[in-house]
Structure formats: structure tokens, C-alpha cells
Design a protein around this motif. Structure first.
Motif, PDB file in Angstrom:
ATOM      1  N   PHE A 149       0.323  -2.315   8.776  1.00 15.56           N
ATOM      2  CA  PHE A 149      -0.386  -1.279   8.015  1.00 15.56           C
ATOM      3  C   PHE A 149      -1.732  -1.779   7.493  1.00 15.56           C
ATOM      4  O   PHE A 149      -2.590  -0.965   7.136  1.00 15.56           O
ATOM      5  CB  PHE A 149       0.419  -0.884   6.763  1.00 15.56           C
ATOM      6  N   ALA A 150      -1.875  -3.107   7.339  1.00 17.53           N
ATOM      7  CA  ALA A 150      -3.044  -3.642   6.608  1.00 17.53           C
ATOM      8  C   ALA A 150      -4.348  -3.192   7.236  1.00 17.53           C
ATOM      9  O   ALA A 150      -4.526  -3.276   8.449  1.00 17.53           O
ATOM     10  CB  ALA A 150      -2.965  -5.166   6.586  1.00 17.53           C
ATOM     11  N   GLY A 151      -5.236  -2.691   6.399  1.00 15.51           N
ATOM     12  CA  GLY A 151      -6.536  -2.267   6.894  1.00 15.51           C
ATOM     13  C   GLY A 151      -7.250  -1.464   5.832  1.00 15.51           C
ATOM     14  O   GLY A 151      -6.631  -1.030   4.855  1.00 15.51           O
TER      15      GLY A 151
ATOM     16  N   VAL B  38       3.275  -8.987   3.455  1.00 16.60           N
ATOM     17  CA  VAL B  38       2.012  -9.694   3.251  1.00 16.60           C
ATOM     18  C   VAL B  38       0.957  -8.648   2.918  1.00 16.60           C
ATOM     19  O   VAL B  38       0.860  -7.609   3.582  1.00 16.60           O
ATOM     20  CB  VAL B  38       1.624 -10.564   4.481  1.00 16.60           C
ATOM     21  N   ASP B  39       0.191  -8.901   1.848  1.00 18.83           N
ATOM     22  CA  ASP B  39      -0.826  -7.930   1.416  1.00 18.83           C
ATOM     23  C   ASP B  39      -1.853  -8.704   0.586  1.00 18.83           C
ATOM     24  O   ASP B  39      -1.480  -9.503  -0.276  1.00 18.83           O
ATOM     25  CB  ASP B  39      -0.169  -6.834   0.557  1.00 18.83           C
ATOM     26  N   ASN B  40      -3.136  -8.471   0.842  1.00 23.71           N
ATOM     27  CA  ASN B  40      -4.158  -9.217   0.085  1.00 23.71           C
ATOM     28  C   ASN B  40      -4.555  -8.505  -1.214  1.00 23.71           C
ATOM     29  O   ASN B  40      -5.492  -8.917  -1.885  1.00 23.71           O
ATOM     30  CB  ASN B  40      -5.402  -9.475   0.952  1.00 23.71           C
TER      31      ASN B  40
ATOM     32  N   ILE C 159     -10.651  -8.003  12.900  1.00 21.59           N
ATOM     33  CA  ILE C 159     -10.325  -9.440  12.832  1.00 21.59           C
ATOM     34  C   ILE C 159      -8.872  -9.628  12.369  1.00 21.59           C
ATOM     35  O   ILE C 159      -8.150 -10.473  12.885  1.00 21.59           O
ATOM     36  CB  ILE C 159     -11.294 -10.217  11.895  1.00 21.59           C
ATOM     37  N   SER C 160      -8.451  -8.807  11.385  1.00 21.77           N
ATOM     38  CA  SER C 160      -7.076  -8.975  10.896  1.00 21.77           C
ATOM     39  C   SER C 160      -6.081  -8.693  12.022  1.00 21.77           C
ATOM     40  O   SER C 160      -5.093  -9.409  12.191  1.00 21.77           O
ATOM     41  CB  SER C 160      -6.798  -8.074   9.688  1.00 21.77           C
ATOM     42  N   THR C 161      -6.351  -7.673  12.823  1.00 22.86           N
ATOM     43  CA  THR C 161      -5.417  -7.337  13.905  1.00 22.86           C
ATOM     44  C   THR C 161      -5.404  -8.419  14.974  1.00 22.86           C
ATOM     45  O   THR C 161      -4.332  -8.843  15.434  1.00 22.86           O
ATOM     46  CB  THR C 161      -5.785  -5.970  14.522  1.00 22.86           C
TER      47      THR C 161
ATOM     48  N   GLY D 230       0.822  -1.207   0.000  1.00 22.28           N
ATOM     49  CA  GLY D 230       0.000   0.000   0.000  1.00 22.28           C
ATOM     50  C   GLY D 230       0.859   1.262   0.000  1.00 22.28           C
ATOM     51  O   GLY D 230       2.096   1.193  -0.079  1.00 22.28           O
ATOM     52  N   PHE D 231       0.193   2.398   0.085  1.00 22.67           N
ATOM     53  CA  PHE D 231       0.874   3.695  -0.041  1.00 22.67           C
ATOM     54  C   PHE D 231       1.982   3.875   1.011  1.00 22.67           C
ATOM     55  O   PHE D 231       3.165   4.021   0.681  1.00 22.67           O
ATOM     56  CB  PHE D 231      -0.180   4.806   0.056  1.00 22.67           C
ATOM     57  N   ILE D 232       1.636   3.838   2.272  1.00 22.92           N
ATOM     58  CA  ILE D 232       2.641   4.117   3.313  1.00 22.92           C
ATOM     59  C   ILE D 232       3.547   2.901   3.498  1.00 22.92           C
ATOM     60  O   ILE D 232       4.774   3.033   3.650  1.00 22.92           O
ATOM     61  CB  ILE D 232       1.959   4.506   4.652  1.00 22.92           C
TER      62      ILE D 232
HETATM   63  P1  NAD Z   1      -3.378   1.548   1.692  1.00 26.03           P
HETATM   64  O1  NAD Z   1      -4.786   1.138   1.449  1.00 26.03           O
HETATM   65  O2  NAD Z   1      -2.602   2.097   0.560  1.00 26.03           O
HETATM   66  O3  NAD Z   1      -2.563   0.312   2.312  1.00 26.03           O
HETATM   67  C1  NAD Z   1      -3.175  -0.695   3.102  1.00 26.03           C
HETATM   68  C2  NAD Z   1      -2.786  -2.030   2.489  1.00 26.03           C
HETATM   69  O4  NAD Z   1      -3.331  -3.089   3.267  1.00 26.03           O
HETATM   70  C3  NAD Z   1      -3.323  -2.212   1.065  1.00 26.03           C
HETATM   71  O5  NAD Z   1      -2.243  -2.539   0.221  1.00 26.03           O
HETATM   72  C4  NAD Z   1      -4.326  -3.356   1.179  1.00 26.03           C
HETATM   73  O6  NAD Z   1      -4.350  -4.149   0.003  1.00 26.03           O
HETATM   74  C5  NAD Z   1      -3.822  -4.100   2.403  1.00 26.03           C
HETATM   75  N1  NAD Z   1      -4.845  -4.835   3.176  1.00 26.03           N
HETATM   76  C6  NAD Z   1      -6.036  -4.370   3.611  1.00 26.03           C
HETATM   77  N2  NAD Z   1      -6.664  -5.330   4.314  1.00 26.03           N
HETATM   78  C7  NAD Z   1      -5.849  -6.417   4.342  1.00 26.03           C
HETATM   79  C8  NAD Z   1      -5.946  -7.721   4.906  1.00 26.03           C
HETATM   80  N3  NAD Z   1      -7.026  -8.105   5.596  1.00 26.03           N
HETATM   81  N4  NAD Z   1      -4.913  -8.574   4.719  1.00 26.03           N
HETATM   82  C9  NAD Z   1      -3.815  -8.200   4.016  1.00 26.03           C
HETATM   83  N5  NAD Z   1      -3.677  -6.997   3.447  1.00 26.03           N
HETATM   84  C10 NAD Z   1      -4.683  -6.101   3.620  1.00 26.03           C
HETATM   85  O7  NAD Z   1      -3.378   2.572   2.903  1.00 26.03           O
HETATM   86  P2  NAD Z   1      -2.213   3.504   3.454  1.00 26.03           P
HETATM   87  O8  NAD Z   1      -2.563   4.906   3.151  1.00 26.03           O
HETATM   88  O9  NAD Z   1      -0.901   2.976   3.072  1.00 26.03           O
HETATM   89  O10 NAD Z   1      -2.466   3.299   5.016  1.00 26.03           O
HETATM   90  C11 NAD Z   1      -1.775   2.312   5.762  1.00 26.03           C
HETATM   91  C12 NAD Z   1      -2.334   2.293   7.178  1.00 26.03           C
HETATM   92  O11 NAD Z   1      -2.211   3.592   7.743  1.00 26.03           O
HETATM   93  C13 NAD Z   1      -3.807   1.923   7.266  1.00 26.03           C
HETATM   94  O12 NAD Z   1      -3.997   1.114   8.403  1.00 26.03           O
HETATM   95  C14 NAD Z   1      -4.491   3.267   7.446  1.00 26.03           C
HETATM   96  O13 NAD Z   1      -5.694   3.135   8.160  1.00 26.03           O
HETATM   97  C15 NAD Z   1      -3.464   4.032   8.250  1.00 26.03           C
HETATM   98  N6  NAD Z   1      -3.564   5.508   8.073  1.00 26.03           N
HETATM   99  C16 NAD Z   1      -3.553   6.033   6.810  1.00 26.03           C
HETATM  100  C17 NAD Z   1      -3.691   7.421   6.648  1.00 26.03           C
HETATM  101  C18 NAD Z   1      -3.733   8.031   5.279  1.00 26.03           C
HETATM  102  O14 NAD Z   1      -4.238   9.154   5.149  1.00 26.03           O
HETATM  103  N7  NAD Z   1      -3.222   7.380   4.239  1.00 26.03           N
HETATM  104  C19 NAD Z   1      -3.807   8.253   7.774  1.00 26.03           C
HETATM  105  C20 NAD Z   1      -3.789   7.673   9.047  1.00 26.03           C
HETATM  106  C21 NAD Z   1      -3.668   6.282   9.183  1.00 26.03           C
END
Ligand code: NAD
Ligand code: UFG
Length: 339
Positions: free
Chosen positions: A81-83, A31-33, A103-105, A11-13
Motif C-alpha cells: 500500500f505504501a505510497g 512497515v510504514d514510514n 523507488i519504494s516499489t 494508513g487508511f486502507i
Molecule cells: P494512506 O496515505 O493512508 O496510506 C499509505 C501509507 O503508506 C501511509 O501510512 C504512509 O505513511 C505510508 N508510506 C508512504 N510512503 C512510504 C514509504 N516510502 N515507506 C513506508 N511507508 C510509506 O493511503 P491509503 O488511502 O490507505 O492508500 C493506500 C494505497 O492505495 C496507496 O498506494 C494509494 O495510492 C492507493 N489508492 C488509494 C485510493 C484512495 O482514494 N484512498 C484510491 C486508489 C488507490
């Protein structure tokens, strides 16, 4: 600690953090779904880091699949990070958010406990401050969520606190991020939201490349200097460095459970962000002022002293660098990873 499992690492971060960790000599497993990421991110990460990175296309709610990863690798710590992260969508689909994020956490924590891996960095969010009464926001301020998404973050924080209270062997850091934007310097890794972006920065860059016609500014009647909302924007590379600092902290300290704000400590309005993007893009960003977006608070910015003192971390990058880097990525890849 040498081997870090990164959930949501495509994902992004997560992807920017993976690059940072590999560059610092850590072995990283992802790991990423792929529910909100493209498989094409992996070769980009391997190209940028010049390393092969083990990747498991697994939903971490699948306990058996997750256990296999822990069997195959000697993992020292996990960055989680997953969510799901879209506030508006969480209001429409609360059960998906509670199911996926909670559930994932819990599954991850159970498997970590089973394999005696008890060091965790968790992605929390400034959204847990709810509707705050004063700025800047301190880690000790009152919390309260206004959406199912925010509630998942708050409840997970509570679960982590309870776990650390129950078992002294755990060390957990929860990082409350403010508003991340920007991209890798190469312009080959960046934010690639599916559909129409919810967040300000990708919306503006998509207007910049002509994919969207104009920005809708949500309200100009807030009690701020120009009437538009103020946020604490942070470069995703600074955020990545913050995760590395948290891992270093877990290596050195038996901290039990600690929360840190990761932000710049300064606030910028929507109109100021438009100006900074116009500088980066080299043309005007057309916008209209619409009504307020439900759930938006007027102002949000972090007190960053705790992270500075204890993690030895503070942001390095300016708003102009964030906008220039976000724009470089969008211009080079107008359709993101999946043209
Ligand atoms: P993102 O959606 O780009 O990355 C999350 C990754 O998790 C994705 O690649 C997704 O495919 C994967 N994922 C989701 N559910 C999953 C599961 N059950 N099993 C495996 N992989 C799974 O989001 P991001 O912007 O990179 O954010 C990362 C984390 O930071 C998240 O938890 C988000 O809530 C938190 N966050 C993000 C922001 C923001 O503005 N981007 C701000 C505060 C907190
Ligand atoms: N905005 C617009 N037009 C848009 C998009 C946003 O005017 O098209 C405004 C919003 O009203 C807000 C500001 O730009 O005032 C920033 O909005 P974002 O949607 O980019 O970010 P938020 O502050 O609403 O929320 C983000 C993440 C949350 C996270 C929070 C704090 O989406 O998940 O930062 O970290 F919790």
C-alpha cells in the motif's frame, strides 16, 4: 501462506486490511514510514484485533532496513500500500511522487526477489483509466494517466507485468480501487487526512463536525443526471476483504500477473452523496457550487465481473453504511488520531 508483510499498513486502507487479515488468522507485519499515518494507529489495531502486531517504522526505499525485516521474518506474501496518493500535490511535486512511489516499489521488488518472496498484491487505482470513453470500466480498457500520481500507478503496473514476464516464479495481483470511504464499525479506526481533505467523504464529515464551514461542490454542469460528477464508492471494509480474496487467490493460483477492479459497479453523484451523509449525520450539509476541479472526469464506475468470477468477491455494504461508518469515526474522533 501465513505471514503477510503489509507496507503502508498504518494508513487508511492498509490499517483496515490488517484487521481483516489478523481476524482471518494471518500473521501480519507492518512497515510504514509514518509520512501519512499516525503511530497511534498501531495500538488501535492491536486493541481491535487482540493481537500483538510487529511494526517497523521504516521507509521502504531504505533497502538495508527493509532487508532486515525479511531476515527477521519468514514472509510468504506482501501487500504493497505504501505510497503518496494526493493527485493535486503530485502535480506540484512530481519528483517526490516519482521518487517515493517508484523507488519504494523497485526496492521492495528487489528485496522480495533476494529473499525468494514472489507473491505480491499491489494497490493500483481507477485513476489509470485516464479519461475514459465508456462505462463501466473494464480491466482491459485503454489506460492513460493525467497526473504524476496516476503515472506512478501505471508505470508500476508495467514494471510488475515486465517482472512477471521475465520470471515465471512471480505471482502478482494489481487491484484498481475506485473511491474508498467508510471506517471500522468501532468508530476507532478511520480516514485521517492531514490538513484540508482533498476527497469528498472526509471533507463532508469535517463539515459535519464543524471543522469546515461548507462543502464546495466542484461543478454542476457535467453531463450527468444532476450535473455533478458520478463515482463508484466502496466501503473500506469491502476493500479490505478484496485484499484477503487476492491473497487467497495467490495461494491457489499460479496467476502470473492479473489486474482486478475493486469497486461496487454503481455510480453515485456528489449531490446523492451529500444526501446520504445528511441522513447519517442527521442535519443538512451546507454547500456551494464552485467551478469544475481540473482533472475531474464526469463519470467513473467499475465493471466488477472479473473480481466476482475469479476472486469470488463482491461488495456487501451500501452507500448508507459507508456514510454512517465514516460519520461514526469522525464524530467520535473529530481531530483524528492526533487531537
Ligand atoms: P494512506 O496515505 O493512508 O496510506 C499509505 C501509507 O503508506 C501511509 O501510512 C504512509 O505513511 C505510508 N508510506 C508512504 N510512503 C512510504 C514509504 N516510502 N515507506 C513506508 N511507508 C510509506 O493511503 P491509503 O488511502 O490507505 O492508500 C493506500 C494505497 O492505495 C496507496 O498506494 C494509494 O495510492 C492507493 N489508492 C488509494 C485510493 C484512495 O482514494 N484512498 C484510491 C486508489 C488507490
Ligand atoms: N468533490 C467535490 N468537493 C470536494 C471534493 C470532491 O465536489 O471537496 C467531488 C469531485 O469533484 C469528484 C467527487 O467529489 O467529482 C469525488 O472526488 P474525490 O476527490 O473524493 O475522488 P476522485 O474520484 O477525484 O479520486 C479518488 C482518489 C484518487 C483515485 C480515484 C479513483 O483521490 O487517488 O479516486 O480511485 F485514483
Amino acid at each position: 501462506m501465513n505471514t503477510i508483510l503489509v507496507t503502508g499498513g498504518l494508513g487508511f486502507i492498509g490499517s483496515h486490511t490488517v484487521i481483516d487479515l489478523v481476524k482471518q488468522g494471518y500473521s501480519v507485519i507492518i512497515v510504514d514510514n509514518l509520512s501519512n499515518a499516525s503511530a497511534k494507529v498501531l495500538p488501535v489495531l492491536e486493541e481491535l484485533s487482540q493481537k500483538k502486531i510487529p511494526f517497523y517504522p521504516v521507509d521502504i526505499r531504505e533497502k538495508k532496513e527493509l532487508e532486515k525485516i525479511f531476515q527477521e521474518h519468514q514472509i510468504d506474501a506482501v501487500i504493497h500500500f505504501a505510497g503518496l496518493k494526493a493527485v493535486g500535490e503530485s502535480v506540484q511535486k512530481p519528483l517526490s511522487y516519482y521518487d517515493n512511489n517508484l523507488i519504494s516499489t523497485i526496492t521492495l521488488l528487489e528485496v522480495m526477489e533476494e529473499y525468494s518472496v514472489r507473491k505480491l498484491v499491489f494497490s493500483s487505482s481507477a485513476t489509470v483509466y485516464g479519461e475514459p470513453e465508456k462505462m463501466p470500466l473494464l480491466e482491459t480498457d485503454l489506460t492513460g494517466a493525467t497526473s504524476p500520481y496516476g503515472r506512478t500507478k501505471l508505470w508500476i503496473e508495467q514494471i510488475l507485468q515486465d517482472l512477471c514476464d521475465a520470471n515465471d516464479a512471480w505471482d502478482v495481483v494489481a487491484l484498481r480501487y475506485f473511491n474508498p470511504l467508510g471506517a471500522h464499525k468501532s468508530g476507532d479506526l478511520g480516514e485521517d487526512p492531514k490538513g484540508i481533505p482533498n476527497n469528498l467523504a472526509p471533507y463532508i464529515t469535517q463539515v459535519g463536525v464543524g471543522k469546515l464551514e461548507k462543502l464546495h461542490v466542484f461543478g454542476n454542469d457535467y453531463p450527468t443526471s444532476d450535473g455533478t460528477c458520478v463515482r463508484d464508492y466502496i466501503h473500506v471494509l469491502d476493500l479490505a476483504a478484496g485484499h484477503r480474496a487476492a491473497i487467497t487467490y495467490l495461494e491457489k493460483e499460479h496467476c502470473r500477473y492479473e489486474i482486478f477492479n475493486l469497486g461496487s459497479g454503481s455510480g453515485f453523484s456528489v449531490l446523492e452523496m451529500i444526501k446520504s451523509f445528511e441522513k447519517a449525520i442527521g442535519k443538512e450539509i451546507p454547500f456551494v457550487v464552485d467551478s469544475r476541479r481540473a482533472g475531474d472526469i464526469p463519470v467513473s464506475y467499475a465493471d466488477t465481473k472479473k473480481a466476482e468470477d475469479k476472486l469470488g468477491w463482491k461488495v456487501q455494504k451500501t452507500i448508507d453504511e459507508m456514510c454512517a461508518d465514516a460519520w461514526r469515526w469522525q464524530k467520535k474522533h473529530p481531530d483524528g488520531f492526533e487531537p
